[in-house]
Design a protein around this motif. Structure first.
Motif, short mmCIF file in Angstrom:
data_model
loop_
_atom_site.label_atom_id
_atom_site.label_comp_id
_atom_site.label_asym_id
_atom_site.label_seq_id
_atom_site.Cartn_x
_atom_site.Cartn_y
_atom_site.Cartn_z
N UNK A 65 90.15 -14.58 32.43
CA UNK A 65 90.07 -16.01 32.71
C UNK A 65 88.63 -16.48 32.88
N UNK A 66 87.79 -15.71 33.55
CA UNK A 66 86.41 -16.11 33.85
C UNK A 66 85.39 -15.45 32.93
N UNK A 67 85.84 -14.82 31.87
CA UNK A 67 84.93 -14.14 30.95
C UNK A 67 84.39 -15.14 29.93
N UNK A 68 83.07 -15.06 29.67
CA UNK A 68 82.43 -15.96 28.71
C UNK A 68 82.76 -15.53 27.29
N UNK A 69 82.72 -16.47 26.33
CA UNK A 69 82.94 -16.11 24.92
C UNK A 69 81.90 -15.10 24.44
N UNK A 70 82.32 -14.26 23.51
CA UNK A 70 81.45 -13.20 23.00
C UNK A 70 81.31 -13.34 21.48
N UNK A 71 80.28 -12.62 20.93
CA UNK A 71 80.06 -12.53 19.50
C UNK A 71 80.40 -11.12 19.06
N UNK A 72 81.08 -10.99 17.96
CA UNK A 72 81.44 -9.68 17.45
C UNK A 72 81.40 -9.71 15.93
N UNK A 73 80.86 -8.62 15.36
CA UNK A 73 80.73 -8.50 13.91
C UNK A 73 81.05 -7.06 13.54
N UNK A 74 82.22 -6.84 12.92
CA UNK A 74 82.67 -5.50 12.56
C UNK A 74 82.97 -5.46 11.07
N UNK A 75 82.73 -4.27 10.50
CA UNK A 75 83.06 -4.07 9.10
C UNK A 75 83.57 -2.66 8.92
N UNK A 76 84.85 -2.54 8.56
CA UNK A 76 85.49 -1.25 8.31
C UNK A 76 85.34 -0.31 9.50
N UNK A 77 85.65 -0.84 10.71
CA UNK A 77 85.51 -0.05 11.94
C UNK A 77 86.86 0.48 12.38
N UNK A 78 86.82 1.60 13.12
CA UNK A 78 88.05 2.15 13.69
C UNK A 78 88.41 1.38 14.94
N UNK A 79 89.61 1.66 15.50
CA UNK A 79 90.04 0.96 16.70
C UNK A 79 89.15 1.30 17.89
N UNK A 80 88.70 2.56 17.95
CA UNK A 80 87.79 2.95 19.05
C UNK A 80 86.47 2.21 18.95
N UNK A 81 85.92 2.14 17.73
CA UNK A 81 84.65 1.43 17.55
C UNK A 81 84.81 -0.06 17.85
N UNK A 82 85.91 -0.63 17.46
CA UNK A 82 86.13 -2.05 17.70
C UNK A 82 86.24 -2.36 19.19
N UNK A 83 86.98 -1.51 19.94
CA UNK A 83 87.12 -1.74 21.39
C UNK A 83 85.80 -1.53 22.11
N UNK A 84 85.02 -0.56 21.65
CA UNK A 84 83.72 -0.31 22.28
C UNK A 84 82.79 -1.50 22.07
N UNK A 85 82.83 -2.10 20.87
CA UNK A 85 81.98 -3.26 20.62
C UNK A 85 82.46 -4.49 21.38
N UNK A 86 83.75 -4.57 21.58
CA UNK A 86 84.31 -5.75 22.28
C UNK A 86 84.01 -5.73 23.76
N UNK A 87 84.17 -4.57 24.42
CA UNK A 87 84.04 -4.49 25.88
C UNK A 87 82.69 -3.95 26.32
N UNK A 88 81.71 -3.93 25.42
CA UNK A 88 80.37 -3.47 25.79
C UNK A 88 79.76 -4.41 26.82
N UNK A 89 79.25 -3.85 27.91
CA UNK A 89 78.61 -4.60 29.01
C UNK A 89 79.58 -5.55 29.70
#
Length: 535
Positions: A65-89
């Motif tokens: 609810x209180x999380x700010x919008x994020x930027x994400x750019x993935x190309x041919x990534x696995x589910x682990x790589x995608x989750x790591x990029x999404x929840x980084x920091x």
């Protein structure tokens, strides 16, 4: 091609098929994620992950609810790589197991992501009745405060994966009392018993009122199919579609029915005197004292559900219904007020628009036909025959012997007034014909009586029609009679002038004579039908 060549071709074919299956399998289980989003919230990004990877996600709806919008750019990534990029920091942690991703809040003192197995556990169990120990199927298991849940199978068993070590589970089933149970990670297999809910119900009265729909063509055909006698009918649906206002107009569309004078009905050509009419099973009395048949034009067609014509004599029907019975079945009383007015006009083809018809001088009937009664001979005229039995000669003697007295003058004036009271034109004459008119009105409503303990239903309908017809140059055949005896002698003739007919001067006695008919008719009719019901 020899045997070895055939075997070689089969081996090559098998190898190609194996490579193809491996390629399909790899494309099935190795889904990759390609995504480029700017200023997007985490739930929408996880929804894209779910679409492309076929993984399911579990998380609290209030988590981001209180999380700010994020930027994400993935190309041919696995589910682990995608989750790591999404929840980084970000202060969240996730667990991946069996195509399921569970996202939770991370502890404040935690640095990097912990092991996924420390943040979730799988719980199994069984739900049964507390009294007879029978397994309960369809029990809903919900984790309190989270959007997680499961249901029991036919044996009462369930399995659920939860993200925290201790959770409160809510067990609900229709007819049983809900139960909340606190369970931690140490309890991996539990047994839950539910108690049936017993509630005292007040007395409930249910009243059902059913009405069979009888105003459609389907209902009429179904009744005709099940009948054990020969019958035909016309429904209110067809009556409305054909624009019929009176009952006789509707009966003209029924096979084997003949309408005469626009109001009397004959069935199978046997004459109207052997046809009786019934209204909802009750026999109708004729309004014409000179005929036993019923003038059905008085009944408004808009009040009827259907009209049934019974063409077969049966023991349960009246014995004088030799040719048939016309059964009128009225509509039920409506639940709310209805009011319908229909107006119809037309013209006779023999008269035409603005035409004339043959009539008598001063023959206006009035709106309700009340002026017709004024055509009767007056009482004073009828008394003249008693006062002067010798007729006109007696009146002449009165004048000759009066010696011009005042009494004689008064008597002569009285006689002249009586004689001048007749129409000055005694023969027929042509007058302008009005358009044919037909009006129909229907009203229905229900009223509550005695503090709504009883209900009064009212249904009312009325018809009014007026029409003119004219026959000009029609052939009328008569048999001439001389002194009450049919002579058949061609030498005996008589000079005869018949009013309203064009006739030859010499009519031979005892032969058929054809006259030219010139007749005009004006018909006025009105009637009402009232129905009352109570319950």
């Amino acid at each position: 091609m020899n045997f070895y060549q055939c075997m070689r071709v089969m081996k090559i074919t098998m190898m190609l098929m194996t490579c193809l299956l491996v390629q399909v399998s790899a494309s099935t289980f190795g889904q990759r994620i390609t995504l480029n989003k700017q200023n997007s919230n985490i739930p929408s990004i996880l929804q894209e992950f779910r679409k492309q990877s076929q993984y399911d996600f579990f998380y609290d709806t209030e988590l981001f609810k209180n999380t700010k919008p994020i930027h994400i750019n993935l190309k041919d990534a696995s589910i682990e790589q995608a989750l790591m990029a999404c929840f980084s920091d970000l202060p969240f942690r996730y667990v991946i197991k069996n195509k399921l991703v569970v996202v939770t809040d991370a502890p404040e003192n935690a640095g990097s992501k912990s092991k996924p197995e420390q943040q979730q556990f799988t719980m199994t169990g069984r739900v049964q009745d507390v009294n007879n120990k029978a397994a309960l199927a369809g029990v809903t298991i919900r984790v309190k405060g989270l959007s997680l849940g499961a249901t029991t199978d036919a044996s009462g068993n369930f399995t659920i994966i939860v993200p925290k070590s201790t959770q409160v589970f809510v067990f609900t089933l229709l007819g049983y009392q809900s139960r909340e149970v606190s369970i931690n990670a140490a309890e991996r297999n539990i047994l839950i018993q539910l108690r049936s809910a017993s509630t005292a119900l007040d007395e409930v009265e249910v009243r059902v009122q059913a009405r069979r729909k009888a105003n459609t063509e389907v209902a009429v055909l179904e009744e005709r199919k099940r009948a054990s006698i020969v019958q035909d009918a016309i429904s209110a649906e067809l009556i409305q579609r054909t624009g019929s206002i009176t009952t006789t107009q509707a009966l003209q569309r029924v096979t084997g029915v003949t309408v005469t004078d626009d109001k009397y009905v004959a069935v199978r050509g046997l004459g109207d005197r052997s046809v009786i009419g019934q209204l909802n099973g009750v026999r109708l009395a004729s309004s014409d004292p000179d005929r036993s048949s019923i003038p059905l034009d008085l009944v408004p067609a808009s009040l009827l559900d259907n009209i049934t014509i019974y063409k077969t004599v049966t023991p349960d029907k009246p014995a004088d219904a030799a040719s048939g019975i016309v059964e009128l079945k009225t509509k039920s009383v409506p639940d709310r007020m209805t009011f319908e007015v229909i107006a119809q006009t037309g013209l006779n083809s023999n008269i035409g628009m603005g035409g004339k018809y043959n009539s008598f001088w001063n023959s206006e009937m009035g709106f309700l036909g009340t002026k017709i009664n004024k055509k009767n001979l007056s009482t004073d005229f009828l008394h003249l025959a008693k006062e002067y039995p010798a007729g006109l000669s007696s009146i002449h003697n009165l004048i000759a012997n009066s010696n011009y007295s005042n009494d004689a003058y008064q008597e002569v004036g009285r006689i002249n007034g009586i004689m001048q009271g007749f129409d000055p034109v005694m023969t027929s004459t042509y007058k302008k014909a009005p358009l044919n008119q037909l009006y129909s009105a229907t009203f229905g409503n229900s009223y509550d009586l005695f503090n709504k303990r009883h209900k009064l239903g009212v249904i009312l309908g009325g018809n009014y029609y007026r029409r003119t017809t004219d026959i000009s140059g029609g052939d009328l055949t008569q048999y001439s009679i001389y002194q009450g005896v049919v002579t058949g002698n061609p030498d005996v003739y008589s000079v005869r002038n018949i009013p309203n007919y064009i006739t030859p001067n010499s009519l031979y006695m005892g032969k058929y004579q054809t006259y030219k008919e010139n007749t005009g008719t004006e018909t006025l009719n009105y009637g009402t039908l009232v129905g009352l019901t109570t319950d």
